[in-house]
Design an enzyme around this catalytic site. Structure first.
Site, PDB file in Angstrom:
ATOM      1  N   GLU A 105       0.837  -1.209   0.000  1.00 18.11           N
ATOM      2  CA  GLU A 105       0.000   0.000   0.000  1.00 18.11           C
ATOM      3  C   GLU A 105       0.871   1.258   0.000  1.00 18.11           C
ATOM      4  O   GLU A 105       2.083   1.188   0.233  1.00 18.11           O
ATOM      5  CB  GLU A 105      -0.920   0.000   1.212  1.00 18.11           C
ATOM      6  CG  GLU A 105      -0.178  -0.109   2.533  1.00 18.11           C
ATOM      7  CD  GLU A 105      -0.748   0.749   3.630  1.00 18.11           C
ATOM      8  OE1 GLU A 105      -1.096   1.921   3.364  1.00 18.11           O
ATOM      9  OE2 GLU A 105      -0.822   0.258   4.768  1.00 18.11           O
ATOM     10  N   LYS A 139      -4.253  -1.595  13.852  1.00 21.51           N
ATOM     11  CA  LYS A 139      -3.390  -0.564  14.432  1.00 21.51           C
ATOM     12  C   LYS A 139      -3.770  -0.360  15.895  1.00 21.51           C
ATOM     13  O   LYS A 139      -4.938  -0.403  16.257  1.00 21.51           O
ATOM     14  CB  LYS A 139      -3.524   0.741  13.645  1.00 21.51           C
ATOM     15  CG  LYS A 139      -2.767   0.629  12.320  1.00 21.51           C
ATOM     16  CD  LYS A 139      -2.621   1.959  11.647  1.00 21.51           C
ATOM     17  CE  LYS A 139      -3.941   2.569  11.348  1.00 21.51           C
ATOM     18  NZ  LYS A 139      -4.654   1.909  10.258  1.00 21.51           N
TER      19      LYS A 139
HETATM   20  N1  PSU Z   1      -0.704   0.866   8.921  1.00 20.99           N
HETATM   21  C1  PSU Z   1       0.386   1.593   9.216  1.00 20.99           C
HETATM   22  N2  PSU Z   1       0.377   2.916   8.886  1.00 20.99           N
HETATM   23  C2  PSU Z   1      -0.674   3.478   8.190  1.00 20.99           C
HETATM   24  C3  PSU Z   1      -1.805   2.692   7.845  1.00 20.99           C
HETATM   25  C4  PSU Z   1      -1.752   1.390   8.251  1.00 20.99           C
HETATM   26  O1  PSU Z   1       1.358   1.059   9.798  1.00 20.99           O
HETATM   27  O2  PSU Z   1      -0.605   4.647   7.853  1.00 20.99           O
HETATM   28  C5  PSU Z   1      -2.933   3.249   7.005  1.00 20.99           C
HETATM   29  C6  PSU Z   1      -3.406   2.109   6.110  1.00 20.99           C
HETATM   30  O3  PSU Z   1      -3.322   2.543   4.768  1.00 20.99           O
HETATM   31  C7  PSU Z   1      -4.816   1.850   6.545  1.00 20.99           C
HETATM   32  C8  PSU Z   1      -5.255   3.220   6.945  1.00 20.99           C
HETATM   33  O4  PSU Z   1      -5.588   1.290   5.514  1.00 20.99           O
HETATM   34  O5  PSU Z   1      -4.117   3.696   7.663  1.00 20.99           O
HETATM   35  C9  PSU Z   1      -6.543   3.188   7.748  1.00 20.99           C
HETATM   36  O6  PSU Z   1      -7.142   4.444   7.766  1.00 20.99           O
HETATM   37  P1  PSU Z   1      -8.686   4.599   8.177  1.00 20.99           P
HETATM   38  O7  PSU Z   1      -8.749   4.151   9.618  1.00 20.99           O
HETATM   39  O8  PSU Z   1      -9.019   6.074   8.017  1.00 20.99           O
HETATM   40  O9  PSU Z   1      -9.474   3.711   7.268  1.00 20.99           O
END
Ligand code: PSU
Ligand code: MN
Length: 323
Positions: free
Chosen positions: A26, A156
């Protein structure tokens, strides 16, 4: 004809045609997940880790309105240089229609990788259920309907891990503990409170077998591999940093798609970089494991993808794909 378009880098297109192992990566972690200059270094590091384990990396993102699988070095640099949007499912179309640049989240990357015909994906931590009510990542929706092996280190650690695991269960997403029996906790080896998992795998071939069985049963969900980080941050200190980061986010009014990047940045500052070091470490480990799983799948001989294509838009492997 529906006009679904993704640009697949020529070398990647060849690898896919040959049934060679490929790992999607990603780019939101590059554009929003880490303080500069870590993003760009990380992108190159993860690609190198995938190559070192015998697979072809395919970093995915949006460049000048074009959804791209297999970003080139200048394209990665452009995304990492600041100003790129964060594209998840609900704004991916707007992002391409506007012609801008964007890092793709787990959700958007899963979608794009599937369009390109990739079966394995590595990330750091997935999005999930936030502590603030009514904020749930589109990553969960994408995992519920996109059949890729997705290697992560759990949700996370800014999220409610238990609620996230319950949502995954409701959506029917198999969560495989890699050499472990309980959900990984991203910055911490295990999520709190301890959350047992339904399946354990101790080798890449075992993950490949679960993926094949899932496909054979016609189940649409991803296989989520939970790969605990080997050295996490101190849990007591972590709790303190997280409480402070949450107060910072409230004070700054960071919510919606700003919430995740804001909290990760606040944690990085509060921990004087400790969370960033752990994040880099687990991302690299996950890229390595994903490459080994992709190799195990390719060794099956059956390009599983060709064998089980359902009649969804089925792009050919040209440079530009129209389905
Ligand atoms: N994992 C990490 N750092 C990040 C993310 C995930 O170690 O920045 C990102 C990923 O791209 C994940 C996103 O899909 O954060 C999730 O954001 P949200 O909760 O707004 O969907
Ligand atoms: Mn959200």
């Amino acid at each position: 004809m529906a006009d679904v378009t993704i640009r697949i880098a020529p070398h990647l297109s060849r690898a896919l045609q040959d049934g060679a192992p490929v790992v999607a990566l990603e780019s939101t972690v590059v554009t929003h997940g880490l303080p500069a200059p870590h993003g760009l270094e990380l992108a190159h590091d993860l690609e190198a880790a995938v190559r070192a384990h015998g697979a072809t990396p395919a970093t995915i993102g949006v460049v000048a309105g074009e959804l791209v699988a297999g970003l080139s070095a200048p394209e990665l640099e452009r995304l990492a240089s600041g100003g790129a949007d964060k594209a998840t499912l609900w704004n991916l179309a707007a992002s391409t229609a506007r012609g801008g640049d964007a890092g793709t989240t787990v959700a958007a990357t899963l979608h794009a990788a599937h369009l390109a015909g990739i079966e394995v994906f590595a990330t750091g931590g997935i999005g999930g259920v936030h502590v603030a009510p009514f904020d749930e990542s589109a990553d969960l929706a994408a995992l519920a309907r996109t059949p890729l092996v997705t290697v992560c280190s759990g949700p996370k650690s800014i999220l409610d891990a238990h609620a996230t695991l319950e949502r995954l269960e409701t959506a029917g997403v198999p969560v495989v503990g890699y050499a472990s029996d309980a959900l990984a906790g991203f910055h911490l080896p295990l999520a709190e409170p301890n959350a047992p998992l339904p399946i354990r795998a101790d080798a890449p071939e075992e993950v490949a077998a679960v993926h094949r069985a899932q496909r054979a049963l016609g189940l649409p969900q991803a296989i989520l591999v939970s790969n605990p980080v080997d050295e996490g941050v101190d849990p007591v200190a972590y709790r303190r940093w997280l409480d402070a980061a949450r107060r910072d986010a409230d004070a700054a009014g960071a919510h919606g798609k700003e919430a995740t990047p804001f909290l990760l940045q606040a944690l990085a500052e509060r921990s004087e970089g400790a969370t960033v070091r752990t994040n880099l470490r687990l991302l690299r480990r996950n890229a390595e494991l994903a490459a080994r799983i992709a190799v195990a799948l390719a060794h099956d001989g059956v390009p599983a993808r060709a064998a089980d294509r359902t009649p969804d838009p089925s792009p050919s492997h040209g440079t530009d794909v129209h389905a």
